[in-house]
Design a protein around this motif. Structure first.
Motif: not given
Length: 335
Positions: A108-116, A273-280
């Motif tokens: 999650l740390p890297e995935q949250f950074a990319e999400l932001a 990573r892709g799921t978080l992007k799709h959520f937004v």
């Protein structure tokens, strides 16, 4: 044709109008040359509406003139304005469920950074909570969606491990539904498009708040609840995509999210990573349906139905609770 019944809790009903006054100074210093521009939005409510295909896939844009709203025991309402949510500020709380080891949290740390950096905007705000099965821990209050900040806070959250001690020492909202209700309450008075994302296995082992009440809290506060979980659903031909495959826990999680304006997304440690992007992307792609507050609205909760003249089987439709209008960034920039 009615698509489905949507539970829309109407909050702040005592407020009959929201107004914004923008004073724009002219270049001339004389008072006579000053111009005051007033934007007034009288007695309006908004519904964020998520519309997907039966397999939860994207669909072609729906013309705004086709939308209608049916209120419980009331007339059909023609929306005053329909638009895509787009870049509206998002107020997002993320609840990490680590009551049992959860491999969805591994990176999650890297995935949250990319999400932001790639999906969220500086005007969006994010809070992070984590539950270890004993107590709910606020990792950070609402902060701007900045990569370094979210990465650092996620690293702090990853230090929390599942509780294995004496349960008699635990207090507060330690189970899933109770924890979701607590975070929902922290969002209730915040501006922006209020959203709760819970990353969980969907299992609740003893909350005092049942799922139906949690859903009511969400709609009354205008908080759309989404979840990312291990695969819970099948999309095989001839079967309802929403049919759970793992028993009661998945059923309750789906009902809570879908009746609050969200849904459950499948995730794995490899696809997060892709799921978080799709959520937004789902949030940005919601329709904001704006309509006058009906004169006979005198109860705290109403049932709305959104229709747009298409067969119910062709769409998955869900709505969050009503709220006072939030201007689209482009509209707010107009003189």
């Amino acid at each position: 044709m009615k698509i489905r019944r949507l539970f829309a809790g109407c909050t702040l009903l005592m407020l009959l109008c929201a107004s914004e006054v923008l004073v724009r100074a002219q270049t001339s210093p004389t008072p006579e040359a000053a111009t005051t521009t007033i934007h007034v939005y009288t007695n309006l409510l908004q519904l964020p509406v998520l519309i997907l295909g039966p397999q939860r896939q994207a669909v072609s844009p729906i013309p705004s003139e086709r939308f209608r709203i049916e209120m419980q025991n009331g007339p059909v309402i023609v929306p005053r304005h329909v638009r895509m949510e787009g870049d509206d500020p998002i107020t997002l709380a993320i609840l990490l469920d680590n009551a049992v080891p959860n491999d969805l949290l591994m990176k999650l740390p890297e995935q949250f950074a990319e999400l932001a950096s790639k999906s969220l905007h500086p005007s969006d705000r994010v809070a992070i909570y984590i539950t270890d099965g004993c107590r709910l821990r606020p990792v950070t209050a609402l902060v701007p969606a900045e990569s370094s900040v979210l990465k650092s806070r996620a690293e702090d959250a990853m230090k929390v491990t599942p509780f294995r001690g004496d349960r008699s020492e635990c207090s507060g909202p330690r189970h899933l539904w109770d924890a979701m209700a607590y975070v929902d309450a922290t969002l209730a008075t915040e501006p922006g498009r209020r959203v709760l994302l819970v990353i969980t296995n969907g299992d609740d082992s003893g909350s005092t708040i049942p799922p139906a009440r949690l859903q009511r809290y969400a709609t009354e506060s205008g908080v759309a609840m989404f979840a990312i979980s291990r695969p819970l659903f099948l999309a095989s031909p001839g079967r309802n995509f929403g049919a759970p495959t793992v028993g009661g826990a998945g059923t309750d999680l789906a009902r809570v999210t879908e009746n609050s304006g969200g849904l459950v997304l499948e995730g794995s440690s490899q696809t997060m990573r892709g799921t978080l992007k799709h959520f937004v992307e789902l949030l940005r792609g919601r329709y904001i349906v704006e309509f006058p507050r009906p004169s006979n609205m005198n109860l705290p909760t109403y049932v709305f139905s959104v229709t747009f003249g298409s067969p119910a089987s062709s769409y998955f439709v869900t709505s969050g609770g009503t709220s006072l209008p939030i201007n689209a960034p482009a509209d707010a920039a107009k003189p």
